[in-house]
Design a protein around this motif. Sequence first.
Motif, PDB file in Angstrom:
ATOM      1  N   VAL A 100      53.981  -1.884 -11.734  1.00  0.00           N
ATOM      2  CA  VAL A 100      53.160  -1.679 -12.729  1.00  0.00           C
ATOM      3  C   VAL A 100      53.913  -0.402 -13.431  1.00  0.00           C
ATOM      4  CG1 VAL A 100      51.078  -2.697 -12.444  1.00  0.00           C
ATOM      5  CG2 VAL A 100      51.466  -0.338 -11.740  1.00  0.00           C
ATOM      6  N   VAL A 102      55.055   1.687 -17.819  1.00  0.00           N
ATOM      7  CA  VAL A 102      55.104   1.519 -19.170  1.00  0.00           C
ATOM      8  C   VAL A 102      56.577   1.301 -19.757  1.00  0.00           C
ATOM      9  CG1 VAL A 102      54.861   2.652 -21.303  1.00  0.00           C
ATOM     10  CG2 VAL A 102      53.115   2.802 -19.904  1.00  0.00           C
ATOM     11  N   GLU A 123      54.108  -5.904 -14.816  1.00  0.00           N
ATOM     12  CA  GLU A 123      52.723  -5.744 -15.659  1.00  0.00           C
ATOM     13  C   GLU A 123      53.122  -4.238 -16.695  1.00  0.00           C
ATOM     14  OE1 GLU A 123      49.883  -7.030 -17.445  1.00  0.00           O
ATOM     15  OE2 GLU A 123      49.080  -7.362 -15.513  1.00  0.00           O
ATOM     16  N   LEU A 125      51.961  -1.525 -18.783  1.00  0.00           N
ATOM     17  CA  LEU A 125      50.603  -0.822 -19.029  1.00  0.00           C
ATOM     18  C   LEU A 125      50.123  -0.846 -20.335  1.00  0.00           C
ATOM     19  CD1 LEU A 125      50.479   1.780 -16.292  1.00  0.00           C
ATOM     20  CD2 LEU A 125      49.495  -0.576 -16.239  1.00  0.00           C
ATOM     21  N   SER A 185      51.188   5.673 -13.241  1.00  0.00           N
ATOM     22  CA  SER A 185      51.216   4.174 -13.512  1.00  0.00           C
ATOM     23  C   SER A 185      50.298   3.451 -12.591  1.00  0.00           C
ATOM     24  CB  SER A 185      52.821   3.756 -13.566  1.00  0.00           C
ATOM     25  OG  SER A 185      53.661   4.075 -14.487  1.00  0.00           O
ATOM     26  N   TYR A 189      46.651   1.775 -13.454  1.00  0.00           N
ATOM     27  CA  TYR A 189      46.456   0.489 -13.491  1.00  0.00           C
ATOM     28  C   TYR A 189      45.395  -0.094 -12.253  1.00  0.00           C
ATOM     29  CZ  TYR A 189      47.115  -4.672 -11.826  1.00  0.00           C
ATOM     30  OH  TYR A 189      46.493  -5.857 -11.545  1.00  0.00           O
ATOM     31  N   LEU A 193      42.509   0.622 -15.874  1.00  0.00           N
ATOM     32  CA  LEU A 193      42.739  -0.475 -16.789  1.00  0.00           C
ATOM     33  C   LEU A 193      42.305  -1.786 -15.937  1.00  0.00           C
ATOM     34  CD1 LEU A 193      46.261   0.562 -18.344  1.00  0.00           C
ATOM     35  CD2 LEU A 193      44.077   0.211 -19.694  1.00  0.00           C
ATOM     36  N   ARG A 194      42.316  -2.055 -14.861  1.00  0.00           N
ATOM     37  CA  ARG A 194      42.321  -3.468 -14.327  1.00  0.00           C
ATOM     38  C   ARG A 194      40.725  -3.510 -14.278  1.00  0.00           C
ATOM     39  NH1 ARG A 194      41.556  -5.062  -8.750  1.00  0.00           N
ATOM     40  NH2 ARG A 194      40.799  -2.942  -8.405  1.00  0.00           N
TER      41      ARG A 194
END
Length: 231
Positions: A100, A102, A123, A125, A185, A189, A193-194
């Motif tokens: 994960v 950006v 993934e 972000l 990061s 995540y 965010l998750r």
Amino acid sequence: MGYPTMTFEGQITYSRTAVEVEKAAMEVLKTLEAKKNEMDKNAVGFDIEWKPTFKRGVPPGKVAVLQICVDTSCQVMHIIHSGIPQSLQLLLESSSILKVGVGIANDAVKFLKDYNVSIKAVEDLSCLANQKLTEHSKNWGLASLTKKLICKQLLKPKKIQCSNWETNYLSKEQLQYAATDAFASWYLYRLVLRSLPDIEKLEEVTVDNQSEEQAVSCNNFQTAEPLAASL
């Protein structure tokens, strides 16, 4: 009001020879294996650094540094000197280990070009944030995302960001910068965010709630009308 600075205060392991990088990659694989029952998906914070160029027409250098972070441990691998040992290639090409970061898709393209290694299971972000946040889609940077989600500032000093990542040995400032980016990061995540609902799902719930409220209102109106008529 200024936000507090986000810094990585965990363990930073620096490796620069093929033997050291091999050991570092094996350590990451071992850690993920031990944590697989705790997490629904193995995920690592991922970032890369390379020597910038300041001359027109001169391409940037090869990827010089690779950072991988899991929890409070960050591996900073000086791959411009070590190359890509077997365990590191296995980690990068594993489809069961989510990387994960950006702009990670662009990083994967550069890595493939520089080392002919295909990084799988990535993934971005920025894309994930656009699925979770209420704002219109935007191109998030790691610093802006950190400020938005956890109200901390991720420092990006140009003298470090644009420093010589191909140097024989990384400085303490370079190691801290590299580790903090990968940790940010992973943290955003794994811990933020998750767990946020997707905007579409949130909108569906809102619509359903509005429908239920409207139904209750109509039912109240229907039961109230006969009572009023009997008076």
